[in-house]
Scaffold this active site. Sequence first.
Site, PDB file in Angstrom:
ATOM      1  N   LYS A  53       0.832  -1.209   0.000  1.00  0.00           N
ATOM      2  CA  LYS A  53       0.000   0.000   0.000  1.00  0.00           C
ATOM      3  C   LYS A  53       0.869   1.263   0.000  1.00  0.00           C
ATOM      4  O   LYS A  53       0.545   2.249  -0.673  1.00  0.00           O
ATOM      5  CB  LYS A  53      -0.946  -0.023   1.206  1.00  0.00           C
ATOM      6  N   GLN A  97      -5.085  -1.918   9.501  1.00  0.00           N
ATOM      7  CA  GLN A  97      -4.759  -3.190   8.858  1.00  0.00           C
ATOM      8  C   GLN A  97      -5.233  -4.363   9.727  1.00  0.00           C
ATOM      9  O   GLN A  97      -4.961  -4.415  10.922  1.00  0.00           O
ATOM     10  CB  GLN A  97      -3.239  -3.293   8.621  1.00  0.00           C
ATOM     11  N   ASP A 120     -11.373   1.695   3.226  1.00  0.00           N
ATOM     12  CA  ASP A 120     -11.584   0.255   3.041  1.00  0.00           C
ATOM     13  C   ASP A 120     -13.057  -0.052   2.759  1.00  0.00           C
ATOM     14  O   ASP A 120     -13.393  -1.148   2.323  1.00  0.00           O
ATOM     15  CB  ASP A 120     -11.147  -0.517   4.296  1.00  0.00           C
TER      16      ASP A 120
END
Length: 290
Positions: A53, A97, A120
């Site tokens: 990322k 995460q 997300d």
Amino acid sequence: MPTIIDGKKISSDIRDEIKLQVEALKNEGKRAPHLAIIIVGDDGASHTYVGGKITACKAVGFDYTLMQFAGTISEDKLLKHVDQLNADTDIDGFIVQLPLPAHISVEKITMSISPEKDVDGFTNENFGSITSKVPLLMPATPLGVMELIKRYEIETEGKNCVIVGASRLVGAPLALMMSNEANATVTLCHKYTKDLASHTREADILVVAVGKPGLVTKNMVKEGAVVIDVGTTRIEDPSKKSGFRLSGDVDYEEVAPLTSHITPVPGGVGPMTIASLMINTLQAAKNNLK
């Protein structure tokens, strides 16, 4: 021979498109989009994903902030960091995460993220907006699957789409997107489904997102189907430098010859999740900069 759906190439195309948009923002005197990433603990796979990322942020010209915490951090302290990011107007979007340590509630952390910064696409507001005429930030992996389908010009209207795996992260939101946006007829299968093969053999478009290597074999797929394998499982492999290889949910060697289109693992859906994260971060930044 089937068409191999190349997620690496499509994600690279998307990065190039986003980079141009970032340059345009800067030319207008605006700042670059800013993504923050929280990672907790020492999970090797998580650190690999976060590294990917960060690489993507650099490639498109985003600013980024990496926040690393020990696996012993308390839930309350982590929530305070989430609140700080929610309040920071210089941060356009952020992710926490997964997985998180067992003592921290994933649901509590996820639902504390501001929907406007939830790149997300996990929060209830963003999830629910899938059925809206004004969708917000879409769940990243399903958004990546939809991008592959669009960019390979796969016909979806009126087609039978069977999704194996009903998780909130992939299967459930993708079912809504395929029904509402793509006008497909969707069957959502899960662990309680009886005679899974009888459903998968009816699929014009088969999406598998379970995390069971080799679950789908050639007797479960009809000829000419489009097969999209979201599953990614690490399997020990001493012959590899990393000590493992990635396996999908579809027995690729068996199934590929039957299909019209198929995604490989790795190199199919995986890169698209990060590309979708970049799409969402750019959108969040544009919304924020307004």
